[in-house]
Design a protein around this motif. Structure first.
Motif, PDB file in Angstrom:
ATOM      1  N   ALA A   1      -1.648   7.823  -4.858  1.00  0.00           N
ATOM      2  CA  ALA A   1      -3.075   7.942  -5.172  1.00  0.00           C
ATOM      3  C   ALA A   1      -3.705   8.998  -4.277  1.00  0.00           C
ATOM      4  O   ALA A   1      -3.319   9.157  -3.112  1.00  0.00           O
ATOM      5  CB  ALA A   1      -3.775   6.597  -4.954  1.00  0.00           C
ATOM      6  N   GLY A   2      -4.677   9.716  -4.831  1.00  0.00           N
ATOM      7  CA  GLY A   2      -5.390  10.666  -3.992  1.00  0.00           C
ATOM      8  C   GLY A   2      -5.981   9.988  -2.769  1.00  0.00           C
ATOM      9  O   GLY A   2      -5.955  10.527  -1.657  1.00  0.00           O
ATOM     10  N   LEU A   3      -6.515   8.781  -2.971  1.00  0.00           N
ATOM     11  CA  LEU A   3      -7.063   7.973  -1.885  1.00  0.00           C
ATOM     12  C   LEU A   3      -6.876   6.509  -2.239  1.00  0.00           C
ATOM     13  O   LEU A   3      -7.099   6.109  -3.385  1.00  0.00           O
ATOM     14  CB  LEU A   3      -8.565   8.252  -1.694  1.00  0.00           C
ATOM     15  CG  LEU A   3      -9.286   7.419  -0.627  1.00  0.00           C
ATOM     16  CD1 LEU A   3      -8.779   7.783   0.773  1.00  0.00           C
ATOM     17  CD2 LEU A   3     -10.804   7.604  -0.718  1.00  0.00           C
ATOM     18  N   ILE A   4      -6.449   5.713  -1.264  1.00  0.00           N
ATOM     19  CA  ILE A   4      -6.416   4.254  -1.386  1.00  0.00           C
ATOM     20  C   ILE A   4      -7.608   3.699  -0.635  1.00  0.00           C
ATOM     21  O   ILE A   4      -7.883   4.105   0.499  1.00  0.00           O
ATOM     22  CB  ILE A   4      -5.119   3.676  -0.781  1.00  0.00           C
ATOM     23  CG1 ILE A   4      -3.889   4.105  -1.580  1.00  0.00           C
ATOM     24  CG2 ILE A   4      -5.194   2.159  -0.687  1.00  0.00           C
ATOM     25  CD1 ILE A   4      -2.571   3.748  -0.895  1.00  0.00           C
TER      26      ILE A   4
ATOM     27  N   VAL B   1       0.580  -0.769   8.592  1.00  0.00           N
ATOM     28  CA  VAL B   1       0.145  -0.546   7.212  1.00  0.00           C
ATOM     29  C   VAL B   1      -0.279   0.910   7.033  1.00  0.00           C
ATOM     30  O   VAL B   1       0.195   1.613   6.120  1.00  0.00           O
ATOM     31  CB  VAL B   1      -1.010  -1.493   6.831  1.00  0.00           C
ATOM     32  CG1 VAL B   1      -1.468  -1.235   5.401  1.00  0.00           C
ATOM     33  CG2 VAL B   1      -0.595  -2.950   7.015  1.00  0.00           C
ATOM     34  N   THR B   2      -1.165   1.374   7.902  1.00  0.00           N
ATOM     35  CA  THR B   2      -1.630   2.757   7.769  1.00  0.00           C
ATOM     36  C   THR B   2      -0.485   3.739   8.026  1.00  0.00           C
ATOM     37  O   THR B   2      -0.400   4.780   7.360  1.00  0.00           O
ATOM     38  CB  THR B   2      -2.802   3.035   8.716  1.00  0.00           C
ATOM     39  OG1 THR B   2      -2.404   2.813  10.075  1.00  0.00           O
ATOM     40  CG2 THR B   2      -3.993   2.141   8.389  1.00  0.00           C
TER      41      THR B   2
ATOM     42  N   TYR C   1       0.827  -1.205   0.000  1.00  0.00           N
ATOM     43  CA  TYR C   1       0.000   0.000   0.000  1.00  0.00           C
ATOM     44  C   TYR C   1       0.867   1.264   0.000  1.00  0.00           C
ATOM     45  O   TYR C   1       0.523   2.259  -0.666  1.00  0.00           O
ATOM     46  CB  TYR C   1      -0.964  -0.015   1.182  1.00  0.00           C
ATOM     47  CG  TYR C   1      -2.114  -0.976   0.983  1.00  0.00           C
ATOM     48  CD1 TYR C   1      -3.044  -0.770  -0.025  1.00  0.00           C
ATOM     49  CD2 TYR C   1      -2.259  -2.098   1.788  1.00  0.00           C
ATOM     50  CE1 TYR C   1      -4.096  -1.643  -0.232  1.00  0.00           C
ATOM     51  CE2 TYR C   1      -3.315  -2.990   1.596  1.00  0.00           C
ATOM     52  CZ  TYR C   1      -4.229  -2.758   0.580  1.00  0.00           C
ATOM     53  OH  TYR C   1      -5.267  -3.638   0.380  1.00  0.00           O
ATOM     54  N   ALA C   2       1.988   1.237   0.711  1.00  0.00           N
ATOM     55  CA  ALA C   2       2.863   2.415   0.718  1.00  0.00           C
ATOM     56  C   ALA C   2       3.418   2.704  -0.671  1.00  0.00           C
ATOM     57  O   ALA C   2       3.615   3.875  -1.035  1.00  0.00           O
ATOM     58  CB  ALA C   2       3.999   2.216   1.711  1.00  0.00           C
TER      59      ALA C   2
END
Length: 357
Positions: free
Chosen positions: A49-52, A84-85, A43-44
């Motif tokens: 992306a503007g939003l994942i 992750v976040t 994800y990183a």
């Protein structure tokens, strides 16, 4: 004219562009549904992306659809998601968790539990199980008294998502899973307040969204929908009226967005755009079908009134998709054979574009 690369205010977030990474199942979670360091890297890598929107995350044990998917219903799940976040935020990104209750699209071999649904009607097709794809079982029809707890499970998972560092949540109301099953006219044969009329068929979706808004706030809550989609054998009667009624009920909740898949005709989708007073994320399809949507499809929907555009498969092999779209660089196709194979190959190993020396 609105561009994919304009910024956008979404609730309390400022998105640097209008490109959304759509949720995609990757079945890389560890035993027990825990998120992993590899997921943090994955994800990183895509944080521009503007939003994942994350892969679907089950809100309870019976809600798990596929083996290898992550959960958000224990403290251990929360702890596993925090790296992750944190990795996404460290790379300058924003991420919502997609909360996905599979309903009848599951199997006891996966969960140890009989799947549940609005009625005892099996999904059409073979579901994923630890030994491979096998016929979908007959689910247990939920008792009327049980249903509010399953609606509340989305809110419980949303609280845990925020605790884990997610910026918000998206309820998976699409693609034949539990919310979609309640919206259906052939998966939902109930005669109580959750079935029959359009008003009754939207009730579960409204209750799930309302509970989530009460838990984490409207600005942190979205929902994904696939009008007329037909996934897993789901059928809907009166699709335009059904979704118009649903959006009418949701309009007063000040949601972050609705996320529509282009699974029905443009006329219906445009009517829903006009009916929805808030942010619309559009997941377009390429006219040829199998080919992932590209810049032209995105620009078309921005011109038709969408606020944000989500891309799915294009993000798999292109972690730097935003740069590739911005600079008209080639889009690398993903290998479908490795979507669900596990491991890091074709998960973490797709490179960013290499400019000629």
């Amino acid at each position: 004219m609105t561009s994919l690369f304009d910024n956008y205010r979404l609730g309390d977030l400022t998105l640097p562009n209008r490109v959304v990474m759509a949720p995609m199942t990757r079945v890389r979670a560890a035993t027990g549904g825990l998120a992993t360091p590899a997921m943090a890297t994955y994800y990183a890598q895509r944080a521009t992306a503007g939003l994942i929107v994350s892969e679907g995350v089950q809100p309870n044990a019976v809600g798990q659809s596929n083996p290898g998917t992550p959960g958000l219903y224990t403290d251990e799940h929360v702890g596993s998601w925090r790296p992750v976040t944190a990795a996404v935020h460290a790379n300058g990104g924003r991420i919502f968790a997609q909360i996905m209750h599979g309903g009848r699209v599951s199997h006891p071999d996966t969960t140890g539990l009989q799947p549940v649904g609005p009625s005892a009607v099996p999904a059409v097709g073979d579901v994923f199980a630890p030994t491979g794809r096998i016929p979908a079982p007959v689910p247990r029809a939920l008792d009327t008294a049980e249903i509010p707890a399953h609606a509340e499970s989305y809110a419980d998972a949303a609280r845990r998502a925020v605790d884990a560092g997610f910026d918000g949540v998206e309820l998976h109301g699409a693609n034949g899973y539990l919310i979609s099953q309640f919206l259906s006219s052939n998966a939902n044969l109930r005669t109580d307040r959750y079935g029959g009329s359009l008003r009754n068929r939207i009730r579960f979706a409204v209750e799930a969204v309302s509970a989530t808004v009460a838990a984490v706030g409207g600005s942190r809550t979205g929902i994904r929908l696939s009008p007329g989609g037909g996934f897993w054998g789901v059928e809907e009667t009166e699709t335009p009226a059904l979704y118009a009624a649903l959006l009418d009920e949701l309009a007063g909740l000040d949601l972050a967005y609705i996320h529509l898949e282009a699974t029905t005709d443009d006329e219906t989708l445009l009517d829903l755009r006009r009916a929805w007073p808030g942010t619309l994320v559009m997941n377009p399809v390429h006219p040829s079908g199998p080919k992932p949507a590209g810049p032209a499809d995105a620009e078309r929907w921005l011109g038709l009134g969408a606020d944000l555009i989500s891309f799915g498969r294009a993000f798999l092999a292109n972690p730097d998709l935003v740069e590739r779209l911005r600079n008209a660089l080639p889009i690398t196709p993903a290998d479908e054979n490795t979507y669900f194979q596990g491991g890091d190959r074709d998960y973490l190993t797709y490179p960013a574009y290499r400019y000629p020396a």
